[in-house]
Design an enzyme around this catalytic site. Structure first.
Site, PDB file in Angstrom:
ATOM      1  N   GLU A  99       0.852  -1.185   0.000  1.00  0.00           N
ATOM      2  CA  GLU A  99       0.000   0.000   0.000  1.00  0.00           C
ATOM      3  C   GLU A  99       0.891   1.241   0.000  1.00  0.00           C
ATOM      4  O   GLU A  99       2.019   1.206   0.466  1.00  0.00           O
ATOM      5  CB  GLU A  99      -0.947   0.013   1.217  1.00  0.00           C
ATOM      6  CG  GLU A  99      -0.260   0.037   2.563  1.00  0.00           C
ATOM      7  CD  GLU A  99       0.254  -1.349   2.949  1.00  0.00           C
ATOM      8  OE1 GLU A  99       1.309  -1.410   3.571  1.00  0.00           O
ATOM      9  OE2 GLU A  99      -0.391  -2.345   2.597  1.00  0.00           O
ATOM     10  N   ASP A 102      22.099  20.872 -30.277  1.00  0.00           N
ATOM     11  CA  ASP A 102      22.503  22.007 -31.088  1.00  0.00           C
ATOM     12  C   ASP A 102      23.828  22.510 -30.556  1.00  0.00           C
ATOM     13  O   ASP A 102      24.177  22.246 -29.401  1.00  0.00           O
ATOM     14  CB  ASP A 102      21.497  23.162 -30.917  1.00  0.00           C
ATOM     15  CG  ASP A 102      20.218  22.904 -31.663  1.00  0.00           C
ATOM     16  OD1 ASP A 102      20.260  22.159 -32.633  1.00  0.00           O
ATOM     17  OD2 ASP A 102      19.186  23.463 -31.250  1.00  0.00           O
ATOM     18  N   GLU A 116       7.091  -9.416   9.731  1.00  0.00           N
ATOM     19  CA  GLU A 116       5.649  -9.422  10.008  1.00  0.00           C
ATOM     20  C   GLU A 116       5.058 -10.813   9.799  1.00  0.00           C
ATOM     21  O   GLU A 116       4.084 -11.196  10.445  1.00  0.00           O
ATOM     22  CB  GLU A 116       4.934  -8.423   9.086  1.00  0.00           C
ATOM     23  CG  GLU A 116       5.091  -6.977   9.542  1.00  0.00           C
ATOM     24  CD  GLU A 116       4.622  -5.970   8.488  1.00  0.00           C
ATOM     25  OE1 GLU A 116       4.671  -4.772   8.762  1.00  0.00           O
ATOM     26  OE2 GLU A 116       4.219  -6.398   7.385  1.00  0.00           O
TER      27      GLU A 116
END
Ligand code: ADP
Ligand code: MG
Length: 917
Positions: free
Chosen positions: A296, A338, A714
């Site tokens: 998320e 250029d 986790e």
């Protein structure tokens, strides 16, 4: 007062230009300021109101209807209904905070990009109260007289008053890209009927552009009253195109979400059948896993960091129009640049003048007429130098520029080439004012970058003269004779060779040469280029110095270090271009191929491709030819950035992966076609933008690595719980997982997305277009290295509490405080591991101390925030209850504080080893 909005545009097409002016209550001299003021009040600003933006509310709501958000709403509901209301409320709360945070990021990104648009004001030339002025296009009113030149955008609808070979591109209205010729004659009914919409030959429309010629028109309608405005008001919001990175992120998010859901499902099944959890509890348990693995915040953070990069680039003089370009910049492998004005200063100073009879030296620099012209070391007397006088006459009269003296300081109006010629004249004590009177100009064959010459026709004592100036080969090819001591002598091949050899000598020194010629013209009719620019008498050459821009050499070196090629594409002479390219380090080898426009026109694609693999310079090319160079480079797999400023540069700018227009000298058309605009016309700004583009991508990777880090620690606690069949009580609860993922990780992660450029960023080759954001390396680092370490430490913390206070199941049976303490410690340990990790993620290979340990204030702020948050969870009773946390003891704090340092030291050692290898 009758006004445009009352009358149809077609009605004006039928009127003469004089009648149109009376109808519009205007004159050829334009409106007075007072009149402008009152009309501005009446008709409003000349702006097209932006097409309907996506409403903020809708954007806000999408953050609460994403798949993850919906999962969380449902989970909260289940928790509420199955007797754990605190859990339900907490889940909802976290979901809400996360949504608001994402919205805030989106909002800021939008602010940043819309602020950019304001930095790109467009100006128009108008005639007001008899004077030409440059004003904001937004301040135009009906009745204003607008002057048009090649390359201008047409800023309003109007009726032409004058048109000189005026050609307009109306593809924005008609979709057809053929140019339309415009004229001033009133149109008959029949002509109008045949012409069809927008084809009225004497009307011009807002949103179209001038491709060729010049003209002027009286404004009939402005803003939303224009045809373009009416179309704009009909179309609703255009869906923003997603950049490759955003698309990749979409896919990535979906893939990771799918994995998350599979893992969640497995955990759910295991919890129900293996551990024997009731299903609502198992669902919420599984949800913890899902939330842990869904990345998320990835998309809004990426959008925000791209937008912030765009802002940063704008401060460094590179305005990027789309977020996509930021990515492409990081991939750029070739820059076609250029020369004049981009690599050099475009401040010409003439140093030498060469005539077939004599050599002259000119002293002094800049646009101040301080300096003298000498011959053989002595100051000259122009009256004695017949041929030089003629050269200076051509140079100053075949000239559209002026040097204006303003409060003791000289200012150039026009082109630097021409300015330098006027300065030469002043240094030679040439009386320009008198000569202008003696040689009135009555026609001009303007300069164009294909012909590379310009001519003017003058009258003197009943004679007509053509004065021509331009590139040496381009002028010499029109000459049949040359001037020597006032005599016109036929030009033999030998003399031609001598002239070219002299020119080459000058060009090899890096001097920019211009050649001058003239002739007496017998007729005054049929003054075409073919008729006038032939049978000329060659007069001489001027050679000017155009110094390289400051810092351009460093910028070129940086490109080479970063494996980015630079290819000079210029209209200037080959030897001049080569000399300058060598001086500033663009080319280094012995085999430098200089390809001219003529070579290019006759070269097959395969031969050109072969040439493109060598050191190469394109000289004397027309802007149109850039397109081919760019597309062949692309077919060789290069990602090309190309610069340009003129109308004819537009196709190449569009074709290039990054079209770069010059902000100062660029035409509206070039700016429109470009992806990026340089506000200082400076090559260095391109390189800075590339560096920024690389930095952003790297930062997004750092951010990704960091948020993936916490997945492992986790997941491991839940795995332990499952594998032990619930013997080991869940070391990290669902609420605590949410706290990390949607709470403590947020701000430090955002800090990573704004990390400064890592030293060495421009020492690596560009990223491959095919390379993915999420590489194996990152996955390994996140899961098998940082993640593993963090898992060991956090589980260690859990058992550390048990070790001191007894096995939690027994304690849990009595009051649960030991369990709460143990899980709190797991949570806190993960947070402290992430503190170490955020520092480690700041660099990929460099030592942290090289970029400054405390140099990222956002990260430091984020860390403070997460420590305070975790402390609140521990000590605020209401939060304790919601999150199942509790206060911890002194020794626990000591344990936590000791976590980050060893993690950082281990990583520093690892990075050092990588740097050595
Ligand atoms: P660049 O600026 O890269 O040299 P241009 O297309 O502007 O490319 O010019 C090409 C060449 O045409 C110049 O090198 C010069 O020789 C010639 N030239 C440029 N400006 C003028 C001018 N105003 N009048 C005559 N010749 C010009
Ligand atoms: Mg030029």
């Amino acid at each position: 007062m009758k006004m445009a909005q009352a009358k149809s545009l077609q009605a004006y097409a039928k009127l003469s230009s004089a009648d149109t002016l009376t109808n519009m209550n205007s004159t050829k001299a334009g409106l007075t300021e007072a009149e402008v003021k009152s009309r501005l009040a009446k008709y409003g600003k000349n702006v097209i109101a932006a097409t309907k933006k996506q409403s903020l509310l809708k954007v806000f709501l999408t953050n609460f209807t994403s798949m993850m958000a919906i999962l969380l709403w449902v989970a909260g509901l289940i928790a509420l209904m199955t007797g754990t209301p605190e859990l339900g409320i907490a889940i909802w709360l976290v979901n809400l905070i996360n949504g608001v945070f994402s919205f805030w990021q989106q909002y800021r990104a939008q602010q940043a990009t819309s602020a950019l648009q304001k930095m790109l004001p467009s100006y128009v030339k108008v005639m007001r109260a008899g004077q030409t002025n440059k004003i904001l296009a937004a301040d135009l009113v009906p009745g204003d007289i607008v002057l048009l030149n090649s390359g201008d955008n047409i800023p309003a609808d109007g009726r032409l008053l004058s048109a000189d070979s005026l050609e307009v591109n109306q593809s924005s209205l008609t979709g057809e890209s053929i140019t339309v010729n415009k004229e001033t004659d009133p149109q008959t009914d029949a002509a109008l009927k045949n012409a069809g919409k927008y084809a009225e030959a004497n009307l011009v429309y807002e949103g179209t552009s001038v491709v060729n010629g010049s003209g002027s028109f009286v404004v009939l309608a402005t803003g939303m009253h224009t045809e373009f405005g009416q179309i704009a008001s009909l179309t609703t919001s255009v869906a923003a195109v997603k950049s490759p990175l955003q698309k990749e992120l979409d896919i990535l998010t979906r893939q990771l979400s799918l994995i998350a859901i599979v893992i969640g499902a497995l955990f759910f099944v295991a919890a129900v059948f293996f551990v024997g959890y009731p299903w609502p509890k198992a669902f919420i348990f599984a949800l913890g896993m899902i939330v842990a693995f869904i990345p998320e915040g990835l998309l809004p953070t990426v959008t925000l960091s791209l937008a912030m990069a765009v802002q940063k680039m704008a401060k460094k003089n590179a305005l990027v129009k789309h977020l996509n370009s930021v990515e492409t910049l990081g991939e750029t492998t070739v820059i076609c640049s250029d020369k004049t004005g981009t690599l050099t200063k475009n401040e010409m100073t003439i140093e030498k003048v060469w005539l077939p009879t004599d050599d002259y030296t000119v002293s002094g620099t800049g646009y101040e007429p301080n300096g003298i012209v000498t011959k053989a070391g002595k100051k000259i007397d122009l009256a004695q130098e017949h041929d030089l006088l003629q050269l200076i006459r051509i140079a100053s009269l075949c000239n559209d520029s002026a040097i204006e003296e303003k409060e003791n300081h000289y200012q150039l109006v026009g082109s630097p080439d021409e300015g330098s010629l006027l300065i030469l004249a002043a240094k030679a004590d040439y009386d320009l004012r008198d000569e202008r009177k003696n040689y009135p100009r009555y026609n001009e064959l303007p300069f164009d970058s294909k012909r590379k010459r310009m001519s003017t026709i003058h009258q003197n004592n009943g004679q007509n003269y053509v004065f021509t100036k331009g590139g040496i080969t381009e002028v010499l090819s029109c000459c049949q004779s040359y001037l020597k001591n006032g005599q016109v002598i036929p030009l033999t091949e030998a003399v031609k060779k001598e002239i070219l050899a002299k020119n080459d000598d000058l060009a090899k020194e890096g001097l920019r040469t211009l050649a001058f010629a003239d002739r007496i013209l017998q007729t005054t009719t049929n003054l075409t280029i073919e008729n006038c620019e032939q049978n000329l008498t060659f007069v001489g050459i001027t050679a000017s110095q155009d110094p390289p821009r400051e810092n351009v050499m460093e910028a070129i070196q940086r490109c080479h270090d970063a494996s980015i090629r630079i290819i000079m594409v210029t209209g200037d002479y080959g030897l001049t271009a080569k000399s300058i390219a060598r001086k500033i380090g663009i080319v280094k080898g012995a085999d430098v191929r200089v390809i001219t426009g003529d070579d290019l026109a006759n070269m097959s694609d395969s031969k050109l491709k072969e040439n493109l693999t060598h050191e190469i310079i394109f000289a004397r090319v027309a802007p149109e030819q850039k397109y081919r160079v760019v597309s062949l480079l692309q077919s060789l797999g290069e990602i090309v950035a190309s610069t340009g400023d003129g109308v004819n540069d537009a196709p190449a700018l569009k074709k290039a992966d990054i079209g770069v227009a010059m902000g100062i000298t660029g035409t509206d058309v070039a700016k429109e076609a470009a992806d990026m605009i340089l506000t200082d016309d400076n090559f260095t700004s391109i390189v800075n933008a590339i560096e920024e583009g690389r930095t952003v991508y790297n930062n997004i990777r750092k951010f990704l690595l960091y948020i993936l880090n916490s997945n492992m620690p986790e997941a491991v606690p839940s795995l332990l719980f499952l594998l032990s069949k619930g013997m080991i009580p869940l070391p990290l609860t669902v609420m605590q997982i949410l706290t990390i993922d949607l709470g403590t990780d947020m701000l430090p992660a955002l800090g990573l997305a704004t990390e400064q450029t890592e030293p060495g960023t421009m020492k690596k080759p560009p990223r491959k277009r095919t390379e993915h954001l999420l590489t194996k390396q990152i996955i390994l680092k996140a899961f098998a290295w940082y993640g593993l370490l963090a898992s060991i430490i956090s589980i260690g913390a859990y058992f550390f509490v048990n070790h001191l206070n007894g096995w939690p199941t027994t304690a849990l049976a009595t009051d649960g405080t030991v369990y709460a303490m143990a899980t709190t410690m797991t949570l806190a340990a993960i947070v402290f591991c992430q503190i170490g990790a955020v520092f480690n993620c700041r660099t990929a290979e460099q030592s942290l101390f090289k970029i400054g340990f405390f140099s990222n204030k956002r990260i430091l702020g984020g860390i403070c925030f997460e420590v305070i948050l975790i402390a609140c969870l521990m000590y605020v009773p209401f939060l304790q209850k919601l999150f199942g946390t509790t206060g911890i003891q002194l020794q626990d704090w000591l344990f936590l504080i000791c976590i980050p340092l060893p993690l950082i030291i281990i990583e520093e050692i690892r990075k050092k080893m990588i740097r050595k290898a």
